[in-house]
Design a protein around this motif. Sequence first.
Motif, PDB file in Angstrom:
ATOM      1  N   ARG A 170       5.152 -11.584   6.360  1.00  0.00           N
ATOM      2  CA  ARG A 170       4.179 -12.021   7.367  1.00  0.00           C
ATOM      3  C   ARG A 170       3.328 -13.133   6.772  1.00  0.00           C
ATOM      4  O   ARG A 170       2.714 -12.949   5.710  1.00  0.00           O
ATOM      5  CB  ARG A 170       3.284 -10.847   7.816  1.00  0.00           C
ATOM      6  N   ASP A 171       3.335 -14.279   7.431  1.00  0.00           N
ATOM      7  CA  ASP A 171       2.520 -15.423   6.987  1.00  0.00           C
ATOM      8  C   ASP A 171       2.789 -15.787   5.526  1.00  0.00           C
ATOM      9  O   ASP A 171       1.869 -16.061   4.751  1.00  0.00           O
ATOM     10  CB  ASP A 171       1.028 -15.132   7.189  1.00  0.00           C
ATOM     11  N   GLY A 172       4.052 -15.756   5.133  1.00  0.00           N
ATOM     12  CA  GLY A 172       4.435 -16.176   3.789  1.00  0.00           C
ATOM     13  C   GLY A 172       4.224 -15.148   2.710  1.00  0.00           C
ATOM     14  O   GLY A 172       4.505 -15.418   1.535  1.00  0.00           O
ATOM     15  N   GLU A 173       3.741 -13.966   3.061  1.00  0.00           N
ATOM     16  CA  GLU A 173       3.497 -12.898   2.091  1.00  0.00           C
ATOM     17  C   GLU A 173       4.470 -11.752   2.338  1.00  0.00           C
ATOM     18  O   GLU A 173       4.760 -11.406   3.484  1.00  0.00           O
ATOM     19  CB  GLU A 173       2.063 -12.399   2.211  1.00  0.00           C
ATOM     20  N   VAL A 174       4.960 -11.150   1.252  1.00  0.00           N
ATOM     21  CA  VAL A 174       5.835  -9.989   1.365  1.00  0.00           C
ATOM     22  C   VAL A 174       5.008  -8.734   1.119  1.00  0.00           C
ATOM     23  O   VAL A 174       4.253  -8.654   0.148  1.00  0.00           O
ATOM     24  CB  VAL A 174       7.002 -10.072   0.361  1.00  0.00           C
ATOM     25  N   VAL A 175       5.151  -7.776   2.019  1.00  0.00           N
ATOM     26  CA  VAL A 175       4.445  -6.497   1.909  1.00  0.00           C
ATOM     27  C   VAL A 175       5.487  -5.383   1.891  1.00  0.00           C
ATOM     28  O   VAL A 175       6.413  -5.372   2.705  1.00  0.00           O
ATOM     29  CB  VAL A 175       3.479  -6.293   3.097  1.00  0.00           C
ATOM     30  N   THR A 176       5.335  -4.455   0.965  1.00  0.00           N
ATOM     31  CA  THR A 176       6.238  -3.320   0.887  1.00  0.00           C
ATOM     32  C   THR A 176       5.434  -2.044   0.687  1.00  0.00           C
ATOM     33  O   THR A 176       4.379  -2.068   0.043  1.00  0.00           O
ATOM     34  CB  THR A 176       7.256  -3.512  -0.256  1.00  0.00           C
ATOM     35  N   PRO A 177       5.868  -0.922   1.277  1.00  0.00           N
ATOM     36  CA  PRO A 177       5.139   0.336   1.088  1.00  0.00           C
ATOM     37  C   PRO A 177       4.990   0.692  -0.391  1.00  0.00           C
ATOM     38  O   PRO A 177       5.912   0.490  -1.188  1.00  0.00           O
ATOM     39  CB  PRO A 177       6.012   1.363   1.821  1.00  0.00           C
ATOM     40  N   SER A 178       3.823   1.199  -0.744  1.00  0.00           N
ATOM     41  CA  SER A 178       3.553   1.587  -2.123  1.00  0.00           C
ATOM     42  C   SER A 178       4.429   2.768  -2.529  1.00  0.00           C
ATOM     43  O   SER A 178       4.982   3.483  -1.682  1.00  0.00           O
ATOM     44  CB  SER A 178       2.087   1.973  -2.279  1.00  0.00           C
ATOM     45  N   LEU A 179       4.539   3.011  -3.839  1.00  0.00           N
ATOM     46  CA  LEU A 179       5.353   4.119  -4.330  1.00  0.00           C
ATOM     47  C   LEU A 179       4.791   5.474  -3.935  1.00  0.00           C
ATOM     48  O   LEU A 179       5.484   6.485  -4.050  1.00  0.00           O
ATOM     49  CB  LEU A 179       5.485   4.023  -5.850  1.00  0.00           C
ATOM     50  N   THR A 180       3.529   5.505  -3.484  1.00  0.00           N
ATOM     51  CA  THR A 180       2.939   6.765  -3.018  1.00  0.00           C
ATOM     52  C   THR A 180       3.119   6.944  -1.510  1.00  0.00           C
ATOM     53  O   THR A 180       2.479   7.803  -0.906  1.00  0.00           O
ATOM     54  CB  THR A 180       1.442   6.813  -3.373  1.00  0.00           C
ATOM     55  N   SER A 181       4.010   6.163  -0.911  1.00  0.00           N
ATOM     56  CA  SER A 181       4.272   6.259   0.528  1.00  0.00           C
ATOM     57  C   SER A 181       5.506   7.094   0.834  1.00  0.00           C
ATOM     58  O   SER A 181       6.017   7.070   1.951  1.00  0.00           O
ATOM     59  CB  SER A 181       4.444   4.854   1.128  1.00  0.00           C
ATOM     60  N   GLY A 182       6.010   7.828  -0.165  1.00  0.00           N
ATOM     61  CA  GLY A 182       7.188   8.668   0.056  1.00  0.00           C
ATOM     62  C   GLY A 182       8.490   7.947  -0.203  1.00  0.00           C
ATOM     63  O   GLY A 182       9.522   8.331   0.344  1.00  0.00           O
ATOM     64  N   VAL A 183       8.466   6.906  -1.040  1.00  0.00           N
ATOM     65  CA  VAL A 183       9.690   6.163  -1.321  1.00  0.00           C
ATOM     66  C   VAL A 183      10.259   6.562  -2.672  1.00  0.00           C
ATOM     67  O   VAL A 183       9.528   6.988  -3.571  1.00  0.00           O
ATOM     68  CB  VAL A 183       9.449   4.635  -1.295  1.00  0.00           C
ATOM     69  N   LEU A 184      11.576   6.449  -2.796  1.00  0.00           N
ATOM     70  CA  LEU A 184      12.198   6.543  -4.105  1.00  0.00           C
ATOM     71  C   LEU A 184      11.794   5.297  -4.893  1.00  0.00           C
ATOM     72  O   LEU A 184      11.812   4.194  -4.336  1.00  0.00           O
ATOM     73  CB  LEU A 184      13.722   6.579  -3.953  1.00  0.00           C
ATOM     74  N   PRO A 185      11.394   5.445  -6.163  1.00  0.00           N
ATOM     75  CA  PRO A 185      11.069   4.251  -6.960  1.00  0.00           C
ATOM     76  C   PRO A 185      12.323   3.410  -7.178  1.00  0.00           C
ATOM     77  O   PRO A 185      13.033   3.548  -8.165  1.00  0.00           O
ATOM     78  CB  PRO A 185      10.541   4.834  -8.275  1.00  0.00           C
ATOM     79  N   GLY A 186      12.613   2.569  -6.207  1.00  0.00           N
ATOM     80  CA  GLY A 186      13.882   1.865  -6.161  1.00  0.00           C
ATOM     81  C   GLY A 186      14.031   0.818  -7.256  1.00  0.00           C
ATOM     82  O   GLY A 186      13.126   0.018  -7.490  1.00  0.00           O
ATOM     83  N   ILE A 187      15.189   0.811  -7.891  1.00  0.00           N
ATOM     84  CA  ILE A 187      15.482  -0.198  -8.911  1.00  0.00           C
ATOM     85  C   ILE A 187      15.746  -1.539  -8.238  1.00  0.00           C
ATOM     86  O   ILE A 187      15.329  -2.584  -8.737  1.00  0.00           O
ATOM     87  CB  ILE A 187      16.655   0.273  -9.791  1.00  0.00           C
ATOM     88  N   THR A 188      16.415  -1.529  -7.096  1.00  0.00           N
ATOM     89  CA  THR A 188      16.585  -2.769  -6.339  1.00  0.00           C
ATOM     90  C   THR A 188      15.242  -3.261  -5.828  1.00  0.00           C
ATOM     91  O   THR A 188      14.975  -4.473  -5.833  1.00  0.00           O
ATOM     92  CB  THR A 188      17.562  -2.566  -5.176  1.00  0.00           C
ATOM     93  N   ARG A 189      14.397  -2.349  -5.393  1.00  0.00           N
ATOM     94  CA  ARG A 189      13.047  -2.726  -4.953  1.00  0.00           C
ATOM     95  C   ARG A 189      12.318  -3.465  -6.075  1.00  0.00           C
ATOM     96  O   ARG A 189      11.725  -4.532  -5.858  1.00  0.00           O
ATOM     97  CB  ARG A 189      12.274  -1.467  -4.549  1.00  0.00           C
ATOM     98  N   ASP A 190      12.352  -2.907  -7.275  1.00  0.00           N
ATOM     99  CA  ASP A 190      11.692  -3.540  -8.413  1.00  0.00           C
ATOM    100  C   ASP A 190      12.314  -4.907  -8.714  1.00  0.00           C
ATOM    101  O   ASP A 190      11.610  -5.875  -9.029  1.00  0.00           O
ATOM    102  CB  ASP A 190      11.790  -2.628  -9.635  1.00  0.00           C
TER     103      ASP A 190
END
Length: 323
Positions: free
Chosen positions: A217-237
């Motif tokens: 959004r508007d040139g910025e990337v936003v992703t849910p924090s690791l405390t949002s119920g996500v697997l600490p993704g290696i691809t995410r990192d």
Amino acid sequence: MTAAASRSEALASAGTAEPEWLWRSGSLVPWREARVHVNAVGHASVAAVFEGVKAYLAADGRRLLVFRLEDHLRRLYDSARICRLALPYDLDTLRGAVCGLLTANGYRQDAYLRPWAFPQGVIREQMVPAGTICEVLVDSWPFRSLLEAGGGCRAAVSSWQRISEAAMPPRVKAFSNYHNGRLALMEARENGHDWPIMLNERAKVSEGAGACLALVRDGEVVTPSLTSGVLPGITRDTVLTLLRDLGVRVREREVDRSELYLADELFFMGTAWEILPVTAVDGLTVGDGVPGPLSRRLAAAYTDLVRGRDGRHRHWLTEVPLP
């Protein structure tokens, strides 16, 4: 066939190829002879943990490059620790098992590897006891990367809630956790979408059925924090690192559902999914309805990285010479 359908078909058929060998409990075993008793299936599966690792054929055609092998194996041990399982092999042994298996099977193309561990023998106790010794296996099969295929998918917010830290810790990569995403995926497909997006117990965006999520959004990337119920993704990192390499602003925070509807771009990211743009969510077009410019730049950067053309993160690549 649409790009989304092609990707779904590739993921669905990924495990159908039969290699010659798999690695089991310290040695190479003929794939067709790797058997367990039927009573060893079931309760033992409740506690089983696993990883998905990809080996890409290098751009020079002379090597396989196993992507972030060390990180995947460390996460396997982390999952086992939280599940209180005992893995009888060290990291060096499993690293050698993965590389040796690729050589033994003679792969000269992209290959998917699955190291996994499950309680050894016949388990009668439904609640697998803490400290149970595990069998460890590494399986493999060819796969077709879709990083350069283009196209996107249609997503929908699921009515199924993402599992929480208080129930089944999302940071554990366990087979049992994936039933949560399976329910969401079936619902999405029944309703004419390709993939689900799950919300957590606070009604904040979490992840997909086996992949993390990010919006632009508007040139910025936003992703849910690791405390949002996500697997600490290696691809995410990996993706967050590549974005910073590209000079793109990145924020990790809680994300509201309505933000998905206002995104300029939206994409899933995971080992199996690689980078998958979302072109519609809940029937609303994302951006122009095609993969956006940043998603395309990311896919190109990811391709260069895993094929060995970009040397900035060479420590992420484990080289296996072709036979």
